[in-house]
Motif scaffolding. Structure first.
Motif, mmCIF file in Angstrom:
data_model
loop_
_atom_site.group_PDB
_atom_site.id
_atom_site.type_symbol
_atom_site.label_atom_id
_atom_site.label_comp_id
_atom_site.label_asym_id
_atom_site.label_seq_id
_atom_site.Cartn_x
_atom_site.Cartn_y
_atom_site.Cartn_z
ATOM 1 N N ALA A 88 0.666 -1.154 -0.153
ATOM 2 C CA ALA A 88 -0.008 0.072 -0.114
ATOM 3 C C ALA A 88 0.719 1.229 0.115
ATOM 4 O O ALA A 88 1.710 1.222 0.814
ATOM 5 N N GLY A 89 0.742 2.149 -1.002
ATOM 6 C CA GLY A 89 1.580 3.333 -1.157
ATOM 7 C C GLY A 89 0.630 4.457 -0.320
ATOM 8 O O GLY A 89 -0.586 4.407 -0.617
ATOM 9 N N ASN A 90 1.288 5.264 0.472
ATOM 10 C CA ASN A 90 0.722 6.326 1.043
ATOM 11 C C ASN A 90 1.632 7.540 0.921
ATOM 12 O O ASN A 90 2.749 7.780 0.475
ATOM 13 N N ALA A 91 0.910 8.901 1.212
ATOM 14 C CA ALA A 91 1.489 10.091 0.992
ATOM 15 C C ALA A 91 1.213 10.859 2.433
ATOM 16 O O ALA A 91 0.143 10.500 3.029
ATOM 17 N N ASP A 92 1.955 12.001 2.450
ATOM 18 C CA ASP A 92 1.594 13.001 3.515
ATOM 19 C C ASP A 92 0.271 13.682 3.177
ATOM 20 O O ASP A 92 0.146 13.563 2.159
ATOM 21 N N GLU A 93 -0.047 14.628 4.088
ATOM 22 C CA GLU A 93 -1.300 15.320 3.883
ATOM 23 C C GLU A 93 -1.090 16.574 3.024
ATOM 24 O O GLU A 93 -2.289 17.003 2.540
ATOM 25 N N ARG A 94 -0.071 16.705 2.697
ATOM 26 C CA ARG A 94 0.104 18.015 1.476
ATOM 27 C C ARG A 94 -0.192 17.451 0.111
ATOM 28 O O ARG A 94 0.066 16.336 -0.238
ATOM 29 N N GLY A 95 -0.840 18.398 -0.466
ATOM 30 C CA GLY A 95 -1.205 18.226 -1.922
ATOM 31 C C GLY A 95 -2.574 17.732 -1.954
ATOM 32 O O GLY A 95 -3.333 17.412 -1.237
ATOM 33 N N TRP A 105 0.287 5.204 -5.744
ATOM 34 C CA TRP A 105 0.541 4.414 -6.696
ATOM 35 C C TRP A 105 1.997 4.268 -7.219
ATOM 36 O O TRP A 105 2.398 3.041 -7.321
ATOM 37 N N ARG A 106 2.531 5.240 -7.405
ATOM 38 C CA ARG A 106 4.117 4.960 -7.886
ATOM 39 C C ARG A 106 5.057 4.418 -6.723
ATOM 40 O O ARG A 106 5.674 3.647 -6.905
ATOM 41 N N ARG A 107 4.601 4.855 -5.413
ATOM 42 C CA ARG A 107 5.371 4.254 -4.336
ATOM 43 C C ARG A 107 5.114 2.896 -4.006
ATOM 44 O O ARG A 107 6.049 2.034 -3.755
ATOM 45 N N ALA A 108 3.641 2.429 -4.142
ATOM 46 C CA ALA A 108 3.187 1.035 -4.111
ATOM 47 C C ALA A 108 4.024 0.116 -5.145
ATOM 48 O O ALA A 108 4.621 -0.865 -5.087
ATOM 49 N N ASN A 109 3.997 0.491 -6.365
ATOM 50 C CA ASN A 109 4.322 -0.059 -7.491
ATOM 51 C C ASN A 109 5.972 -0.127 -7.649
ATOM 52 O O ASN A 109 6.594 -0.963 -8.107
ATOM 53 N N ALA A 110 6.641 0.881 -7.065
ATOM 54 C CA ALA A 110 8.148 0.946 -6.857
ATOM 55 C C ALA A 110 8.718 -0.351 -6.052
ATOM 56 O O ALA A 110 9.428 -0.999 -6.292
ATOM 57 N N ALA A 111 7.898 -0.335 -4.839
ATOM 58 C CA ALA A 111 8.409 -1.547 -3.800
ATOM 59 C C ALA A 111 7.904 -2.863 -4.497
ATOM 60 O O ALA A 111 8.730 -3.818 -4.336
ATOM 61 N N ALA A 112 6.566 -3.077 -4.900
ATOM 62 C CA ALA A 112 6.289 -4.142 -5.596
ATOM 63 C C ALA A 112 7.235 -4.445 -6.569
ATOM 64 O O ALA A 112 7.426 -5.691 -6.655
#
Length: 156
Positions: A88-95, A105-112
């Motif tokens: 599961a990819g997560n981001a901080d509250e900004r944006g 999605w980019r973070r989850a896919n990078a790890a996967a």
């Protein structure tokens, strides 16, 4: 009267002796509770490998510490070939919500993708993005934001 007192004393003594008798059942239950997490479980992953990797602000490329954690996850998954995971990819509250969902999605896919490149079958890995909707740390400061920029691996 003496006989009644002697009988009562004998009954109390007998009950006390029974209460202190070790039947072995208590010892067995205590041993199971202290033996650690079940191998191949989420608790095992967290305790022995680590379930999350962290990202820099506005980035989805893997840091060196993230690669180390993912190497350990890949090895762990190699020991438990019947275990499937979700990243599961997560981001901080900004944006904006849309931007953070895409970043997640980019973070989850990078790890996967890293796990797959280390030999874990793609059929055992799913990816999802929660964007900024599931923070792991509360607060609006750099410390909380750093904890919320992550990809978390969960046993399915």
């Amino acid at each position: 009267m003496k006989t009644k007192m002697l009988g009562a004393f004998a009954a109390v003594t007998l009950l006390a002796a029974c209460a202190h008798q070790n039947t072995g059942a208590q010892t067995g239950a205590g041993t199971a509770a202290t033996s650690g997490p079940t191998p191949g479980s989420q608790e095992d992953l967290v305790a022995n490998v680590g379930d999350r990797v962290f990202f820099d602000f506005d980035r989805s490329n893997l840091r060196s510490d993230a690669r180390g954690t993912l190497e350990r996850q890949a090895a762990w998954l190699g020991r438990f070939p019947n275990v499937s995971v979700q990243v599961a990819g997560n981001a901080d509250e900004r944006g904006t919500e849309e931007y953070n969902l895409a970043l997640g999605w980019r973070r989850a896919n990078a790890a996967a993708d890293y796990l797959k490149a280390r030999g874990v079958a793609g059929t055992r890995i799913s990816a999802i993005s929660y964007g900024k909707s599931r923070p792991t740390a509360l607060g609006s400061n750099e410390e909380a934001w750093a904890q919320n920029r992550n990809a978390i691996t969960s046993v399915r």
